[in-house]
Design an enzyme around this catalytic site. Structure first.
Site, short mmCIF file in Angstrom:
data_model
loop_
_atom_site.label_atom_id
_atom_site.label_comp_id
_atom_site.label_asym_id
_atom_site.label_seq_id
_atom_site.Cartn_x
_atom_site.Cartn_y
_atom_site.Cartn_z
N SER A 151 0.47 2.49 7.45
CA SER A 151 0.65 4.65 8.09
C SER A 151 -0.69 4.74 8.70
O SER A 151 -0.57 6.35 8.50
CB SER A 151 1.77 5.16 6.76
OG SER A 151 1.40 5.47 5.91
N ASN A 153 0.86 -0.96 -0.04
CA ASN A 153 0.09 0.12 0.40
C ASN A 153 1.05 1.10 0.12
O ASN A 153 1.24 2.36 -0.64
CB ASN A 153 -0.66 0.09 1.36
CG ASN A 153 -2.18 1.29 1.08
OD1 ASN A 153 -2.11 1.50 0.22
ND2 ASN A 153 -2.90 0.94 1.95
N ASP A 154 1.44 1.73 1.16
CA ASP A 154 1.68 2.84 1.19
C ASP A 154 3.28 3.09 0.55
O ASP A 154 3.70 3.61 -0.51
CB ASP A 154 2.35 2.82 2.78
CG ASP A 154 1.49 3.51 3.58
OD1 ASP A 154 0.72 3.65 3.45
OD2 ASP A 154 1.29 2.38 4.52
N VAL A 155 3.92 1.57 -0.26
CA VAL A 155 4.98 1.97 -1.71
C VAL A 155 4.54 2.37 -2.14
O VAL A 155 5.23 1.74 -3.76
CB VAL A 155 6.13 0.78 -0.97
CG1 VAL A 155 6.92 0.34 0.81
CG2 VAL A 155 5.13 -0.71 -1.77
N VAL A 156 3.62 2.03 -2.82
CA VAL A 156 2.73 2.24 -3.89
C VAL A 156 2.20 3.57 -3.98
O VAL A 156 1.45 3.51 -5.39
CB VAL A 156 2.76 0.84 -5.22
CG1 VAL A 156 3.10 -0.05 -5.06
CG2 VAL A 156 1.12 1.17 -4.11
#
Lengths: 458, 100
Positions: free
Chosen positions: A423, A382-385
């Protein structure tokens, strides 16, 4: 004679530890490295039994057998996805051991002179922080402790606590015979300091914290090594302290979170509310749609995240990748430096499923290719994309390097539900025109896709 | 371990640690952190020495010493097992095939 033999052995042990660590920094020799270091540890332990005047041997053997077997068993049975918290808890135990060594030296009244007392106190302080901090880190990653807990004026509280603990330590150092009450109070404060420092830190930052606490323990062990005049502890502890510090920096850099930010301004639920509002709607996709889009693509890049690992879907994903390859589709895996819970954790999980290394690419290798990629399949990441890290300056994750999957022709996101990431930040990717959502657990969703891909073949 | 000699050991060991880790590929960060976690398990040796010299008549000393050795042994054993399990996957490419 016995002393000479013991010291010579410690010397060899220290050398083997360093060679072992060096070997562990390359994939080809890594396994040999840990095995060598293991032999060295056994040798060091056995040799120590020959220390002249060593008493309480029965109790000692009992402690070694009890501690060793509990840890051995838990380490053998833990799931690969839960590795990070196990590293945290074992590390905490090492810190606790260093602190306990200092405590016992004080209890025996064996700490003489301001230099030795300073080293003992510093080691005790750092070891205690590593111990209680690691316990909190473990509790957070294990899901026992869900939320980041922030006191009002957290930074001020941290500083006051640290100052009080340091003051107590100073009193112990300058007093000839410190009272037991003073020493107990010092340890209570040091342990509490570890708790309050770690509590406010969010789960996403935990890997950096674990790595930092690992360096702390190394340093604490090195300091107690000076107190005991034991060169094996000094060398091994200091080497780990330095190596751990560098590793922490590398991780923090991979996440674009300076280490001071991790400790003093954590990404928390409150901050997650900030950032520009995102427009658009999420568009759903069926497993059949996903299967056909990927089957007739020429290049598919799979972006696995922790969600995939928790669902245990890596084997299924690899099975699907192999099916697609048989159909002539080029498949690659793209791994964000902090995919999983620690840098490199995802590589370990994919290796476990049997994915060859030459299909796994890291962020720098693959980011430029995304505009030529037909389908980017995001599974449980999620956050890393999240493209807001690139575009929205007000977002708490702005500046974090991300995988630019939004630049691929099509993006398919496999996701359990509509919630935000680890996050707590809303993901703008999901609302993009080229993005489709495939809802369901990774295990089931990919299973369905496999069925459809097979049907397309026949 | 007198004065400056100790300081020099500290300095050299610190540089060694730094040098050993630099240029490590990202895929090995986690195993390496775990491996270094194992190496500081040598604290067990220190714990054994202090317990070995604790006053056998003083229960407080014995308890603290026991805790120290217990924790040290757990650090060493757990650190080894976890690291070995992670690194076992890097052995000789990929002979294991994915099974659902």
């Amino acid at each position: 004679m016995a002393n000479w033999f013991i010291n010579a052995s410690y010397f060899v042990v220290a050398v083997v530890f360093i060679i072992g660590l060096k070997a562990m920094s390359s994939p080809v020799t890594a396994r040999k490295g840990i095995v060598w270091a293991g032999y060295a540890m056994v040798a060091a332990t056995v040799v120590t039994f020959f220390t002249p005047g060593l008493g309480n041997v029965g109790l000692m053997v009992l402690a070694i057998v009890a501690g060793g077997s509990v840890a051995w068993w838990s380490g053998k049975t833990v799931k690969m996805t839960d590795m990070p918290q196990m590293v945290a808890i074992y590390n905490g135990m090492g810190g606790g051991a260093a602190a306990a060594i200092a405590a016992l030296e004080f209890a025996r009244g064996e700490v003489h002179g301001p230099v030795v007392a300073t080293l003992a106190v510093a080691g005790a302080l750092i070891g205690s922080i590593a111990f209680s901090g690691s316990c909190i880190a473990y509790a957070k990653l294990q899901g026992i402790m869900k939320n980041a807990f922030r006191l009002p004026q957290q930074n001020l509280v941290n500083i006051v606590m640290a100052a009080l603990t340091a003051l107590l330590g100073l009193v112990i150092i300058i007093s000839d015979v410190p009272s037991s009450a003073m020493i107990i109070l010092f340890f209570v404060f040091a342990l509490a300091l570890g708790v309050i420092l770690t509590c406010p830190i969010g789960g996403a930052d935990m890997p950096v914290v674990i790595s930092l606490l690992n360096a702390f323990t190394g340093l604490a062990v090195g300091l107690e090594g000076y107190v005991l005049a034991n060169p094996a502890l000094i060398v091994a502890g200091t080497v780990v302290g330095a190596a751990g510090t560098l590793l922490t920096q590398l991780m923090a850099k991979a996440m674009n979170r300076p280490i001071t930010n991790v400790i003093f301004t954590p990404i928390s639920g409150a901050a997650a509310g900030e950032g520009e509002a995102i427009e658009g709607t999420m568009k759903e996709f069926s497993a059949l749609d996903a299967a056909s889009v990927m089957r007739y693509a020429s290049k598919v890049v799979i972006v696995p995240g922790y969600g995939m690992a928790v669902a245990g879907a890596q084997h299924k994903v690899w099975e699907m990748a192999q099916l697609l390859e048989e159909g002539g589709v080029e498949v690659a895996f793209a791994i964000h430096p902090v995919a999983g819970r620690m840098p490199g954790h995802m590589n370990v999980l994919l290796a476990e499923a049997g994915v060859p290394y030459d299909k796994i690419f890291d962020l720098e290798e693959i980011n430029a290719e995304f505009p030529q990629v037909d389908v980017a399949l995001v599974i449980g990441a999620n956050d890393v994309v999240n493209p807001v890290a690139r575009t929205d300056k007000t977002s708490p994750i702005y500046g974090m390097p991300i995988l630019n999957v939004d630049m691929a022709h099509n993006v398919i996101v496999v996701k359990r539900g509509k919630g935000a990431g680890y996050s707590g930040i809303e993901n703008a990717l999901f609302y993009k025109d080229n993005c489709r959502m495939l809802y369901g657990s990774a295990q089931e969703a990919i299973g369905e896709v496999i069925t459809h891909v097979k049907a397309l073949e026949s | 371990m007198e004065g400056f000699a100790a300081l020099y050991i500290f300095m050299l060991a610190a540089f060694t640690g730094y040098e050993v880790i630099s240029r490590v590929p990202v895929i090995l960060h986690t195993p390496l952190m775990s491996g270094s976690n194992f190496v500081h398990g040598v604290v067990l040796v220190g714990a054994m020495v202090v317990l070995g010299h604790a006053d056998p008549e003083d229960p407080v000393q014995l308890v603290i010493g026991f805790v120290a050795v217990f924790l040290g042994a757990a650090n060493a054993a757990g650190g080894y097992v976890v690291t070995e399990r992670m690194l076992a996957m890097f052995k000789g490419g990929n002979k294991k095939q994915g099974s659902a």
